[in-house]
Motif scaffolding. Structure first.
Motif, PDB file in Angstrom:
ATOM      1  N   ASP A   1       5.597   6.763  -3.158  1.00 28.54           N
ATOM      2  CA  ASP A   1       4.530   5.857  -3.573  1.00 28.54           C
ATOM      3  C   ASP A   1       3.909   6.385  -4.862  1.00 28.54           C
ATOM      4  O   ASP A   1       3.883   7.593  -5.098  1.00 28.54           O
ATOM      5  CB  ASP A   1       3.469   5.748  -2.470  1.00 28.54           C
ATOM      6  CG  ASP A   1       2.892   7.110  -2.097  1.00 28.54           C
ATOM      7  OD1 ASP A   1       3.695   8.036  -1.847  1.00 28.54           O
ATOM      8  OD2 ASP A   1       1.665   7.274  -2.082  1.00 28.54           O
TER       9      ASP A   1
ATOM     10  N   LEU B   1       0.370  -0.729 -11.819  1.00 26.43           N
ATOM     11  CA  LEU B   1       0.722   0.450 -12.611  1.00 26.43           C
ATOM     12  C   LEU B   1       0.748   0.061 -14.086  1.00 26.43           C
ATOM     13  O   LEU B   1       0.638  -1.121 -14.412  1.00 26.43           O
ATOM     14  CB  LEU B   1       2.100   0.960 -12.158  1.00 26.43           C
ATOM     15  CG  LEU B   1       2.153   1.413 -10.690  1.00 26.43           C
ATOM     16  CD1 LEU B   1       3.587   1.610 -10.227  1.00 26.43           C
ATOM     17  CD2 LEU B   1       1.357   2.698 -10.504  1.00 26.43           C
TER      18      LEU B   1
ATOM     19  N   THR C   1       0.813  -1.217   0.000  1.00 25.25           N
ATOM     20  CA  THR C   1       0.000   0.000   0.000  1.00 25.25           C
ATOM     21  C   THR C   1       0.850   1.273   0.000  1.00 25.25           C
ATOM     22  O   THR C   1       0.428   2.291  -0.535  1.00 25.25           O
ATOM     23  CB  THR C   1      -0.920   0.011   1.234  1.00 25.25           C
ATOM     24  OG1 THR C   1      -0.154  -0.426   2.348  1.00 25.25           O
ATOM     25  CG2 THR C   1      -2.098  -0.914   1.056  1.00 25.25           C
TER      26      THR C   1
ATOM     27  N   ALA D   1       0.102   9.239  -1.947  1.00 24.20           N
ATOM     28  CA  ALA D   1      -0.685   9.282  -0.705  1.00 24.20           C
ATOM     29  C   ALA D   1       0.174   9.471   0.547  1.00 24.20           C
ATOM     30  O   ALA D   1      -0.365   9.597   1.642  1.00 24.20           O
ATOM     31  CB  ALA D   1      -1.499   7.994  -0.569  1.00 24.20           C
TER      32      ALA D   1
ATOM     33  N   MET E   1       2.415   1.135  -4.191  1.00 18.45           N
ATOM     34  CA  MET E   1       1.630   1.277  -5.423  1.00 18.45           C
ATOM     35  C   MET E   1       0.146   1.006  -5.178  1.00 18.45           C
ATOM     36  O   MET E   1      -0.224   0.419  -4.163  1.00 18.45           O
ATOM     37  CB  MET E   1       2.191   0.379  -6.526  1.00 18.45           C
ATOM     38  CG  MET E   1       2.224  -1.095  -6.207  1.00 18.45           C
ATOM     39  SD  MET E   1       2.718  -2.074  -7.650  1.00 18.45           S
ATOM     40  CE  MET E   1       4.477  -1.844  -7.724  1.00 18.45           C
ATOM     41  N   PRO E   2      -0.710   1.428  -6.119  1.00 19.21           N
ATOM     42  CA  PRO E   2      -2.143   1.223  -5.917  1.00 19.21           C
ATOM     43  C   PRO E   2      -2.549  -0.239  -6.148  1.00 19.21           C
ATOM     44  O   PRO E   2      -1.796  -1.014  -6.734  1.00 19.21           O
ATOM     45  CB  PRO E   2      -2.786   2.123  -6.974  1.00 19.21           C
ATOM     46  CG  PRO E   2      -1.747   2.340  -8.009  1.00 19.21           C
ATOM     47  CD  PRO E   2      -0.412   2.186  -7.344  1.00 19.21           C
TER      48      PRO E   2
ATOM     49  N   GLN F   1       0.876   6.490  -5.863  1.00 16.87           N
ATOM     50  CA  GLN F   1      -0.426   7.169  -5.794  1.00 16.87           C
ATOM     51  C   GLN F   1      -0.355   8.531  -5.106  1.00 16.87           C
ATOM     52  O   GLN F   1      -1.363   9.229  -5.000  1.00 16.87           O
ATOM     53  CB  GLN F   1      -1.477   6.254  -5.144  1.00 16.87           C
ATOM     54  CG  GLN F   1      -1.198   5.800  -3.737  1.00 16.87           C
ATOM     55  CD  GLN F   1      -0.295   4.554  -3.648  1.00 16.87           C
ATOM     56  OE1 GLN F   1       0.637   4.400  -4.434  1.00 16.87           O
ATOM     57  NE2 GLN F   1      -0.534   3.693  -2.697  1.00 16.87           N
TER      58      GLN F   1
END
Ligand code: SAM
Ligand code: SF4
Length: 329
Positions: A196, A36, A28, A200, A31-32, A198
């Motif tokens: 990361d 990707l 987490t 986040a 990467m989502p 995303q």
């Protein structure tokens, strides 16, 4: 051979080579869930191209250490053959790998025989459900088996990398360290970084080196060992044992002043810093027929342009365009 020195006097001897941006986990903090847009295979350097860049590094630039990473480097087809070719170079680099450990049970001995010396295995939790939540895959058994196989194969010392995240696994700092000590692995905690895919990452979620050391200090008597060479990890020994625990405080205690690293992405871009926003296109040179002197020159130019350090803690900080998994962690 002139060493690879930058304008701040830092000598670069450590090359991190990303072998793929693909991964079979979806951590987490990395990467989502959906993964990707992986790099098309034709864009990735071939084994011949990787070997050539590393050979230029060891023969002309003083590179002595090569760490294979990704994405997940064990997903690279024909990895033992590539390791054998790298370890047959003259001079040969010391070869290590950073992996999530899935598939290591099958490949540890072959990789050791091919010339790999050391392995770092990422493991953020000892609890199966939590592992599945963090990595979005139910594979902890494979990782534990991989750790055992690496140790049995003599890939010593086997190091465990964990990224503590607040409210997720920060209550396992002591448990992970005890587990590592019991099994003869070295434990290392890494501050989470704004890398990361995303976007986040937030500072509040990062568990700082100070907090990690506080937790460890409540349970263990820690004897400072310092840093090995220019390694980013600051290390401690647990008093009365041979167990070692390290902390990589990239955000709160940056070690840019002694950085000796340079990175090659899977698609052949040379990066002079994990946080670099500029890359040097070695693949274009390789595929355009450049000779070794031209590759060496491009590499020296890249290092000459290296900045003093990342600016995570300053308002001017800009994330690099690539996430960690596409740079090579
Ligand atoms: N897939 C392999 C693995 O997980 O070990 C190699 C690549 S991974 C990008 C390399 C290391 O980077 C791992 O130890 C991972 O935990 C760490 N990492 C990934 N994202 C991170 C982040 N945002 N901050 C700090 N470390 C991170
Ligand atoms: Fe994959 Fe490693 Fe990123 Fe986890 S940290 S998703 S194992 S590349």
């Amino acid at each position: 051979m002139a060493p690879l020195v930058d304008r701040f006097g830092r000598t670069h001897t450590d090359l991190r080579v990303s072998l793929t941006d693909r991964c079979n986990l979806r951590c987490t903090y990395c990467m989502p869930a959906e993964g990707l847009n992986w790099m098309p295979r034709a864009e990735a350097l071939t084994d011949d191209e990787v070997v050539r860049v590393v050979r230029v590094g060891t023969q002309r630039l003083g590179i002595t250490q090569v760490r294979l990473t990704g994405g997940e480097p064990l997903l690279r087809r024909g990895l033992p053959g590539l390791v054998a070719r790298l370890s047959a170079l003259d001079p040969a680099p010391k070869l290590s790998i950073t992996t999530n450990g899935i598939g290591l049970a099958r490949s540890a001995t072959v990789l050791r025989e091919a010339g790999l010396s050391r392995v770092n295995v990422s493991l953020d939790t000892l609890r199966p459900e939590r592992f599945a939540a963090i990595t979005r895959r139910d594979r902890i058994a494979d990782v534990l088996e991989g750790l055992r196989a690496a140790q049995a194969a003599g890939l010593a010392p086997v190091k465990i990398n964990a990224v503590p995240v607040r409210g997720v696994n920060d209550d396992e700092i002591v448990d992970l360290t005890e587990f590592a000590a019991e099994h003869g692995y070295h434990m290392r905690f890494i501050e989470s970084m704004p890398l990361d895919a995303q976007g986040a990452w937030d500072r509040d979620g990062m568990v700082t080196a100070e907090e990690i050391l506080d937790r460890l200090g409540e349970r263990f008597d820690l004897v400072p060992v310092g840093r090995q060479d220019n390694a980013p990890a600051e290390e401690w020994r647990i008093a009365g044992t041979q167990a070692v625990v390290g902390v990589i405080a990239s955000v709160t205690r940056p070690f840019c002043g002694s950085c000796d690293r340079v990175r090659l992405t899977a698609d052949g871009q040379l990066r002079n810093c994990l946080f670099a926003t500029h890359e040097s296109d070695l693949r274009a040179l390789l595929r355009g027929g450049a000779d070794d002197a031209a590759l060496e020159a491009a590499w020296r130019t890249s290092i000459a342009g290296k900045g003093p350090g990342h600016a995570i803690n300053s308002p001017e900080f800009r994330r690099p365009q690539r996430p960690m998994s596409a740079i090579g962690g």
